[in-house]
Design a protein around this motif. Structure first.
Motif, PDB file in Angstrom:
ATOM      1  N   TRP A  32     -11.914 -80.436 -37.570  1.00  0.00           N
ATOM      2  CA  TRP A  32     -13.346 -80.681 -37.378  1.00  0.00           C
ATOM      3  C   TRP A  32     -13.548 -81.905 -36.497  1.00  0.00           C
ATOM      4  O   TRP A  32     -14.384 -81.890 -35.586  1.00  0.00           O
ATOM      5  N   ILE A  33     -12.792 -82.952 -36.762  1.00  0.00           N
ATOM      6  CA  ILE A  33     -12.931 -84.175 -35.969  1.00  0.00           C
ATOM      7  C   ILE A  33     -12.602 -83.894 -34.497  1.00  0.00           C
ATOM      8  O   ILE A  33     -13.357 -84.296 -33.601  1.00  0.00           O
ATOM      9  N   ARG A  34     -11.493 -83.216 -34.239  1.00  0.00           N
ATOM     10  CA  ARG A  34     -11.129 -82.899 -32.851  1.00  0.00           C
ATOM     11  C   ARG A  34     -12.237 -82.117 -32.151  1.00  0.00           C
ATOM     12  O   ARG A  34     -12.588 -82.393 -31.005  1.00  0.00           O
ATOM     13  N   GLU A  35     -12.784 -81.127 -32.856  1.00  0.00           N
ATOM     14  CA  GLU A  35     -13.803 -80.270 -32.254  1.00  0.00           C
ATOM     15  C   GLU A  35     -15.141 -80.975 -32.060  1.00  0.00           C
ATOM     16  O   GLU A  35     -15.890 -80.647 -31.141  1.00  0.00           O
ATOM     17  N   HIS A  36     -15.465 -81.933 -32.928  1.00  0.00           N
ATOM     18  CA  HIS A  36     -16.785 -82.549 -32.891  1.00  0.00           C
ATOM     19  C   HIS A  36     -16.818 -83.961 -32.322  1.00  0.00           C
ATOM     20  O   HIS A  36     -17.895 -84.546 -32.213  1.00  0.00           O
ATOM     21  N   LEU A  37     -15.686 -84.502 -31.955  1.00  0.00           N
ATOM     22  CA  LEU A  37     -15.656 -85.870 -31.439  1.00  0.00           C
ATOM     23  C   LEU A  37     -16.550 -86.061 -30.208  1.00  0.00           C
ATOM     24  O   LEU A  37     -17.280 -87.063 -30.148  1.00  0.00           O
ATOM     25  N   PRO A  38     -16.570 -85.147 -29.257  1.00  0.00           N
ATOM     26  CA  PRO A  38     -17.470 -85.340 -28.114  1.00  0.00           C
ATOM     27  C   PRO A  38     -18.945 -85.412 -28.535  1.00  0.00           C
ATOM     28  O   PRO A  38     -19.709 -86.230 -28.025  1.00  0.00           O
ATOM     29  N   VAL A  39     -19.341 -84.567 -29.480  1.00  0.00           N
ATOM     30  CA  VAL A  39     -20.722 -84.579 -29.978  1.00  0.00           C
ATOM     31  C   VAL A  39     -21.013 -85.893 -30.706  1.00  0.00           C
ATOM     32  O   VAL A  39     -22.075 -86.495 -30.524  1.00  0.00           O
ATOM     33  N   LEU A  40     -20.053 -86.342 -31.520  1.00  0.00           N
ATOM     34  CA  LEU A  40     -20.236 -87.594 -32.248  1.00  0.00           C
ATOM     35  C   LEU A  40     -20.369 -88.780 -31.287  1.00  0.00           C
ATOM     36  O   LEU A  40     -21.240 -89.639 -31.469  1.00  0.00           O
ATOM     37  N   ARG A  41     -19.526 -88.824 -30.274  1.00  0.00           N
ATOM     38  CA  ARG A  41     -19.596 -89.901 -29.272  1.00  0.00           C
ATOM     39  C   ARG A  41     -20.969 -89.932 -28.596  1.00  0.00           C
ATOM     40  O   ARG A  41     -21.543 -90.997 -28.376  1.00  0.00           O
ATOM     41  N   LYS A  42     -21.473 -88.768 -28.267  1.00  0.00           N
ATOM     42  CA  LYS A  42     -22.773 -88.673 -27.587  1.00  0.00           C
ATOM     43  C   LYS A  42     -23.920 -89.056 -28.522  1.00  0.00           C
ATOM     44  O   LYS A  42     -24.853 -89.756 -28.134  1.00  0.00           O
ATOM     45  N   ARG A  43     -23.835 -88.594 -29.773  1.00  0.00           N
ATOM     46  CA  ARG A  43     -24.909 -88.846 -30.728  1.00  0.00           C
ATOM     47  C   ARG A  43     -24.937 -90.294 -31.198  1.00  0.00           C
ATOM     48  O   ARG A  43     -25.986 -90.822 -31.538  1.00  0.00           O
ATOM     49  N   PHE A  44     -23.768 -90.944 -31.242  1.00  0.00           N
ATOM     50  CA  PHE A  44     -23.679 -92.324 -31.732  1.00  0.00           C
ATOM     51  C   PHE A  44     -23.027 -93.208 -30.658  1.00  0.00           C
ATOM     52  O   PHE A  44     -21.909 -93.708 -30.839  1.00  0.00           O
ATOM     53  N   PRO A  45     -23.724 -93.425 -29.535  1.00  0.00           N
ATOM     54  CA  PRO A  45     -23.121 -94.142 -28.408  1.00  0.00           C
ATOM     55  C   PRO A  45     -22.822 -95.616 -28.694  1.00  0.00           C
ATOM     56  O   PRO A  45     -22.006 -96.214 -27.992  1.00  0.00           O
ATOM     57  N   ASP A  46     -23.451 -96.184 -29.688  1.00  0.00           N
ATOM     58  CA  ASP A  46     -23.224 -97.604 -29.991  1.00  0.00           C
ATOM     59  C   ASP A  46     -22.036 -97.851 -30.905  1.00  0.00           C
ATOM     60  O   ASP A  46     -21.679 -99.006 -31.157  1.00  0.00           O
ATOM     61  N   ALA A  47     -21.423 -96.788 -31.390  1.00  0.00           N
ATOM     62  CA  ALA A  47     -20.242 -96.960 -32.248  1.00  0.00           C
ATOM     63  C   ALA A  47     -19.105 -97.532 -31.403  1.00  0.00           C
ATOM     64  O   ALA A  47     -18.971 -97.195 -30.223  1.00  0.00           O
ATOM     65  N   PRO A  48     -18.307 -98.399 -31.991  1.00  0.00           N
ATOM     66  CA  PRO A  48     -17.226 -99.020 -31.204  1.00  0.00           C
ATOM     67  C   PRO A  48     -16.165 -98.009 -30.774  1.00  0.00           C
ATOM     68  O   PRO A  48     -15.845 -97.070 -31.499  1.00  0.00           O
ATOM     69  N   GLU A  49     -15.614 -98.231 -29.597  1.00  0.00           N
ATOM     70  CA  GLU A  49     -14.574 -97.361 -29.056  1.00  0.00           C
ATOM     71  C   GLU A  49     -13.376 -97.282 -29.988  1.00  0.00           C
ATOM     72  O   GLU A  49     -12.728 -96.233 -30.099  1.00  0.00           O
ATOM     73  N   SER A  50     -13.090 -98.390 -30.681  1.00  0.00           N
ATOM     74  CA  SER A  50     -11.942 -98.395 -31.597  1.00  0.00           C
ATOM     75  C   SER A  50     -12.101 -97.353 -32.705  1.00  0.00           C
ATOM     76  O   SER A  50     -11.111 -96.788 -33.172  1.00  0.00           O
ATOM     77  N   LEU A  51     -13.332 -97.100 -33.130  1.00  0.00           N
ATOM     78  CA  LEU A  51     -13.578 -96.062 -34.146  1.00  0.00           C
ATOM     79  C   LEU A  51     -13.176 -94.695 -33.607  1.00  0.00           C
ATOM     80  O   LEU A  51     -12.480 -93.933 -34.280  1.00  0.00           O
ATOM     81  N   TRP A  52     -13.614 -94.402 -32.376  1.00  0.00           N
ATOM     82  CA  TRP A  52     -13.299 -93.097 -31.791  1.00  0.00           C
ATOM     83  C   TRP A  52     -11.792 -92.963 -31.576  1.00  0.00           C
ATOM     84  O   TRP A  52     -11.221 -91.904 -31.816  1.00  0.00           O
ATOM     85  N   SER A  53     -11.140 -94.035 -31.126  1.00  0.00           N
ATOM     86  CA  SER A  53      -9.691 -93.995 -30.915  1.00  0.00           C
ATOM     87  C   SER A  53      -8.952 -93.751 -32.222  1.00  0.00           C
ATOM     88  O   SER A  53      -7.992 -92.972 -32.275  1.00  0.00           O
TER      89      SER A  53
END
Length: 178
Positions: A32-53
């Motif tokens: 789920w994370i792999r499939e939805h990470l692009p959507v999450l990044r777009k929806r929550f642009p202020d989240a730190p890059e380290s979280l996404w990494s």
């Protein structure tokens, strides 16, 4: 010895409820994370890059080992609860943290506006079980009063247990550290 109002279902049930909940997370989480990470990044642009990494770096193997490490923690809490008749602070804290973490899952699903891993069993099992077990402890006269700082402590403890579980998993699987 266990108080009659605090039966094995209220204590060992913590582990059983957790196992069913984490089975949902194991079945859906990393994919789920792999499939939805692009959507999450777009929806929550202020989240730190380290979280996404960090989220990108967790694979199925690490996740499964982390669940196994958490099983040790939750299992120990359930045993402590049973042996103490529900009086154990460790058990009560784990129970509270379990319920609060279920509310976090529901909050994540609401923020995402859809299904997120763990949200189905949080609504159907985690939160209802926690409320039921706390009711059993209350009726037995062993439930410790909950203060606002206990809520913060429960959330912090659940988060710390998650971090420790993933650290153990990274150590055992050789995954890169952050």
């Amino acid at each position: 010895m266990t108080h009659p109002a605090v039966n094995s279902l209220a204590t060992y049930g913590l582990f059983a409820a957790w196992a069913l909940h984490d089975a949902e997370e194991l079945a859906t989480g990393p994919r789920w994370i792999r499939e939805h990470l692009p959507v999450l990044r777009k929806r929550f642009p202020d989240a730190p890059e380290s979280l996404w990494s960090l989220m990108e770096s967790v694979d199925e193997r690490e996740f499964a080992v982390a669940v196994g490490a958490m099983a040790t923690i939750v299992g120990a809490a359930a045993v402590a609860g049973h042996r103490s008749g529900g009086r154990s602070g460790f058990y009560q804290g784990a129970l509270g943290g379990f319920g609060l973490h279920g509310l976090v899952h529901l909050g994540q699903a609401a923020a995402f506006r859809g299904y997120t891993p763990g949200s189905a069993t949080s609504a159907l099992l985690v939160v209802p079980f926690t409320l039921w077990a706390r009711g059993r402890l209350r009726r037995a006269g062993v439930l410790r009063p909950t203060r606002p700082r206990d809520v913060l402590t429960g959330l912090a403890t659940a988060a710390a247990a998650t971090v420790v579980s993933h650290a153990v998993a990274r150590g055992l699987t050789g995954a890169p550290r952050f």
